[in-house]
Design a protein around this motif. Sequence first.
Motif, PDB file in Angstrom:
ATOM      1  N   CYS A   1      -2.919  33.009  12.629  1.00  0.00           N
ATOM      2  CA  CYS A   1      -1.521  32.703  12.326  1.00  0.00           C
ATOM      3  C   CYS A   1      -1.251  32.828  10.826  1.00  0.00           C
ATOM      4  O   CYS A   1      -1.877  32.164  10.017  1.00  0.00           O
ATOM      5  CB  CYS A   1      -1.196  31.284  12.801  1.00  0.00           C
ATOM      6  SG  CYS A   1       0.520  30.838  12.529  1.00  0.00           S
ATOM      7  N   PHE A   2      -0.284  33.687  10.487  1.00  0.00           N
ATOM      8  CA  PHE A   2       0.118  33.849   9.088  1.00  0.00           C
ATOM      9  C   PHE A   2       1.518  33.284   8.873  1.00  0.00           C
ATOM     10  O   PHE A   2       2.184  33.622   7.904  1.00  0.00           O
ATOM     11  CB  PHE A   2       0.068  35.322   8.695  1.00  0.00           C
ATOM     12  CG  PHE A   2      -1.309  35.897   8.731  1.00  0.00           C
ATOM     13  CD1 PHE A   2      -2.172  35.717   7.675  1.00  0.00           C
ATOM     14  CD2 PHE A   2      -1.744  36.602   9.833  1.00  0.00           C
ATOM     15  CE1 PHE A   2      -3.454  36.240   7.706  1.00  0.00           C
ATOM     16  CE2 PHE A   2      -3.021  37.128   9.871  1.00  0.00           C
ATOM     17  CZ  PHE A   2      -3.867  36.948   8.811  1.00  0.00           C
ATOM     18  N   THR A   3       1.978  32.457   9.782  1.00  0.00           N
ATOM     19  CA  THR A   3       3.258  31.796   9.628  1.00  0.00           C
ATOM     20  C   THR A   3       3.009  30.308   9.418  1.00  0.00           C
ATOM     21  O   THR A   3       1.884  29.836   9.494  1.00  0.00           O
ATOM     22  CB  THR A   3       4.138  31.999  10.878  1.00  0.00           C
ATOM     23  OG1 THR A   3       3.548  31.304  11.985  1.00  0.00           O
ATOM     24  CG2 THR A   3       4.254  33.471  11.223  1.00  0.00           C
ATOM     25  N   ASP A   4       4.075  29.560   9.145  1.00  0.00           N
ATOM     26  CA  ASP A   4       3.922  28.125   8.938  1.00  0.00           C
ATOM     27  C   ASP A   4       4.186  27.336  10.215  1.00  0.00           C
ATOM     28  O   ASP A   4       4.261  26.112  10.180  1.00  0.00           O
ATOM     29  CB  ASP A   4       4.837  27.624   7.816  1.00  0.00           C
ATOM     30  CG  ASP A   4       6.303  27.927   8.107  1.00  0.00           C
ATOM     31  OD1 ASP A   4       6.602  28.475   9.183  1.00  0.00           O
ATOM     32  OD2 ASP A   4       7.146  27.624   7.247  1.00  0.00           O
ATOM     33  N   ARG A   5       4.324  28.020  11.348  1.00  0.00           N
ATOM     34  CA  ARG A   5       4.552  27.336  12.614  1.00  0.00           C
ATOM     35  C   ARG A   5       3.799  28.038  13.750  1.00  0.00           C
ATOM     36  O   ARG A   5       3.835  29.262  13.863  1.00  0.00           O
ATOM     37  CB  ARG A   5       6.041  27.290  12.967  1.00  0.00           C
ATOM     38  CG  ARG A   5       6.311  26.618  14.318  1.00  0.00           C
ATOM     39  CD  ARG A   5       7.795  26.560  14.645  1.00  0.00           C
ATOM     40  NE  ARG A   5       8.027  26.034  15.987  1.00  0.00           N
ATOM     41  CZ  ARG A   5       8.078  24.740  16.284  1.00  0.00           C
ATOM     42  NH1 ARG A   5       7.929  23.850  15.320  1.00  0.00           N
ATOM     43  NH2 ARG A   5       8.289  24.333  17.525  1.00  0.00           N
ATOM     44  N   ILE A   6       3.124  27.240  14.563  1.00  0.00           N
ATOM     45  CA  ILE A   6       2.518  27.713  15.803  1.00  0.00           C
ATOM     46  C   ILE A   6       3.321  27.097  16.939  1.00  0.00           C
ATOM     47  O   ILE A   6       3.426  25.874  17.042  1.00  0.00           O
ATOM     48  CB  ILE A   6       1.043  27.286  15.909  1.00  0.00           C
ATOM     49  CG1 ILE A   6       0.214  27.965  14.812  1.00  0.00           C
ATOM     50  CG2 ILE A   6       0.469  27.638  17.277  1.00  0.00           C
ATOM     51  CD1 ILE A   6      -1.230  27.532  14.778  1.00  0.00           C
ATOM     52  N   ASP A   7       3.917  27.919  17.773  1.00  0.00           N
ATOM     53  CA  ASP A   7       4.726  27.396  18.877  1.00  0.00           C
ATOM     54  C   ASP A   7       3.864  26.665  19.893  1.00  0.00           C
ATOM     55  O   ASP A   7       4.221  25.585  20.364  1.00  0.00           O
ATOM     56  CB  ASP A   7       5.499  28.536  19.556  1.00  0.00           C
ATOM     57  CG  ASP A   7       6.495  29.184  18.605  1.00  0.00           C
ATOM     58  OD1 ASP A   7       7.395  28.479  18.129  1.00  0.00           O
ATOM     59  OD2 ASP A   7       6.347  30.383  18.331  1.00  0.00           O
ATOM     60  N   VAL A   8       2.723  27.256  20.244  1.00  0.00           N
ATOM     61  CA  VAL A   8       1.807  26.640  21.211  1.00  0.00           C
ATOM     62  C   VAL A   8       0.381  26.764  20.692  1.00  0.00           C
ATOM     63  O   VAL A   8      -0.100  27.873  20.439  1.00  0.00           O
ATOM     64  CB  VAL A   8       1.895  27.308  22.602  1.00  0.00           C
ATOM     65  CG1 VAL A   8       0.933  26.625  23.575  1.00  0.00           C
ATOM     66  CG2 VAL A   8       3.313  27.264  23.138  1.00  0.00           C
ATOM     67  N   LEU A   9      -0.292  25.620  20.490  1.00  0.00           N
ATOM     68  CA  LEU A   9      -1.717  25.606  20.185  1.00  0.00           C
ATOM     69  C   LEU A   9      -2.436  25.192  21.461  1.00  0.00           C
ATOM     70  O   LEU A   9      -2.331  24.051  21.913  1.00  0.00           O
ATOM     71  CB  LEU A   9      -2.032  24.624  19.052  1.00  0.00           C
ATOM     72  CG  LEU A   9      -3.528  24.435  18.748  1.00  0.00           C
ATOM     73  CD1 LEU A   9      -4.157  25.761  18.312  1.00  0.00           C
ATOM     74  CD2 LEU A   9      -3.733  23.379  17.663  1.00  0.00           C
ATOM     75  N   SER A  10      -3.137  26.141  22.057  1.00  0.00           N
ATOM     76  CA  SER A  10      -3.809  25.897  23.328  1.00  0.00           C
ATOM     77  C   SER A  10      -5.291  25.653  23.073  1.00  0.00           C
ATOM     78  O   SER A  10      -5.989  26.515  22.522  1.00  0.00           O
ATOM     79  CB  SER A  10      -3.626  27.108  24.257  1.00  0.00           C
ATOM     80  OG  SER A  10      -4.272  26.897  25.487  1.00  0.00           O
ATOM     81  N   VAL A  11      -5.770  24.471  23.459  1.00  0.00           N
ATOM     82  CA  VAL A  11      -7.166  24.096  23.249  1.00  0.00           C
ATOM     83  C   VAL A  11      -7.879  24.055  24.592  1.00  0.00           C
ATOM     84  O   VAL A  11      -7.492  23.309  25.488  1.00  0.00           O
ATOM     85  CB  VAL A  11      -7.282  22.718  22.558  1.00  0.00           C
ATOM     86  CG1 VAL A  11      -8.748  22.334  22.393  1.00  0.00           C
ATOM     87  CG2 VAL A  11      -6.576  22.733  21.217  1.00  0.00           C
ATOM     88  N   ASN A  12      -8.910  24.874  24.731  1.00  0.00           N
ATOM     89  CA  ASN A  12      -9.735  24.870  25.931  1.00  0.00           C
ATOM     90  C   ASN A  12     -10.894  23.906  25.693  1.00  0.00           C
ATOM     91  O   ASN A  12     -11.840  24.215  24.982  1.00  0.00           O
ATOM     92  CB  ASN A  12     -10.244  26.285  26.216  1.00  0.00           C
ATOM     93  CG  ASN A  12     -10.958  26.383  27.541  1.00  0.00           C
ATOM     94  OD1 ASN A  12     -10.672  25.637  28.462  1.00  0.00           O
ATOM     95  ND2 ASN A  12     -11.891  27.306  27.639  1.00  0.00           N
ATOM     96  N   TRP A  13     -10.815  22.708  26.270  1.00  0.00           N
ATOM     97  CA  TRP A  13     -11.803  21.648  26.038  1.00  0.00           C
ATOM     98  C   TRP A  13     -12.864  21.735  27.126  1.00  0.00           C
ATOM     99  O   TRP A  13     -12.669  21.322  28.250  1.00  0.00           O
ATOM    100  CB  TRP A  13     -11.111  20.293  26.059  1.00  0.00           C
ATOM    101  CG  TRP A  13     -11.914  19.208  25.431  1.00  0.00           C
ATOM    102  CD1 TRP A  13     -13.169  19.291  24.922  1.00  0.00           C
ATOM    103  CD2 TRP A  13     -11.500  17.856  25.237  1.00  0.00           C
ATOM    104  NE1 TRP A  13     -13.568  18.084  24.415  1.00  0.00           N
ATOM    105  CE2 TRP A  13     -12.556  17.189  24.597  1.00  0.00           C
ATOM    106  CE3 TRP A  13     -10.333  17.156  25.533  1.00  0.00           C
ATOM    107  CZ2 TRP A  13     -12.491  15.833  24.269  1.00  0.00           C
ATOM    108  CZ3 TRP A  13     -10.273  15.816  25.193  1.00  0.00           C
ATOM    109  CH2 TRP A  13     -11.327  15.163  24.571  1.00  0.00           C
ATOM    110  N   ARG A  14     -14.025  22.326  26.778  1.00  0.00           N
ATOM    111  CA  ARG A  14     -15.078  22.575  27.744  1.00  0.00           C
ATOM    112  C   ARG A  14     -16.213  21.573  27.601  1.00  0.00           C
ATOM    113  O   ARG A  14     -16.429  21.012  26.539  1.00  0.00           O
ATOM    114  CB  ARG A  14     -15.630  23.999  27.565  1.00  0.00           C
ATOM    115  CG  ARG A  14     -14.588  25.088  27.757  1.00  0.00           C
ATOM    116  CD  ARG A  14     -15.189  26.459  27.544  1.00  0.00           C
ATOM    117  NE  ARG A  14     -15.537  26.686  26.139  1.00  0.00           N
ATOM    118  CZ  ARG A  14     -16.604  27.375  25.745  1.00  0.00           C
ATOM    119  NH1 ARG A  14     -17.446  27.847  26.632  1.00  0.00           N
ATOM    120  NH2 ARG A  14     -16.826  27.574  24.463  1.00  0.00           N
TER     121      ARG A  14
END
Length: 290
Positions: A117-130
């Motif tokens: 990400c080179f912007t100052d906002r991430i719309d969705v941060l998806s974490v795969n917790w394994r």
Amino acid sequence: MAGLLTIPRELRDRIYDWTLSDTLASFQSRVLQRERKTIEYTPSEPETLFGDNSVQFPAHTSLPPAHGLLHTTRQIRYEFLDSIRRLGTVRYEVDLVERKDCGTLAPTWVSVPCLPCFTDRIDVLSVNWRARHSRTSSIATSVGDSQYYVRNAFHGSLALLQRFIERGIYLLSKKKRAKLHIGLLEIHINLSGTELDNEEEIQRFAEEACVYVDDYLLGVYNLIDYAEDRQTLNEQFEMLVSKIDRVQIHANGALHREWDLSQAIARREEHSRNADVREEESEGDGNMAI
């Protein structure tokens, strides 16, 4: 000699898109994943560590594949950033692995396999917790006594999340400090390949995680006795709720719970006031009984 600017813009855009979809070198190379600061402990009797102190951050992390494009010419930089803007929703994915063997736990941020990400906002941060029950090639590790397994899993993960939000994909760099904002944090619980890999256990694990999120948002830190640790968590909470709009926990591919963090501080303060009132009433009842 032909260069990037000598080919049609349509082809350059395809190169930009391909570069954005590439992964970090530290995800591709096990050597880079293992090059990290270490915590000394005895495997049979590991020292119980907490939060940020329990996490082994890497000695250094790889720059994203697209990093070089931002430092060539102004035109290429402009076109590249324009490609990011045209992507629409910015979705970023990371892996978080829990390791439990020989009485130790290792929440591990293994990879950043999606768009840097080179912007100052991430719309969705998806974490795969394994969940893993064997050695992992990791870039960050937490260890602790097995009786604190769930607590360390949660608070170790929060320490990694805090570092990610404060410093972006670089982890050790301060370039993105105080800039990144996340619209939705998706936590996907993945227990495939473990003894918990069945619908009943997945739902139980998800509900237990939800209880920890509820307690954390209200400032209820079970098994944490030291005022310094509590103060650290309070500061962490204020930073996270200012940077994240919503949190979701998904279990077995389905949404399990969701939290809106816009009123999180107000709810925590109200809970604290009610707890003080209950404590005063309890003390009053005790004095009357005497």
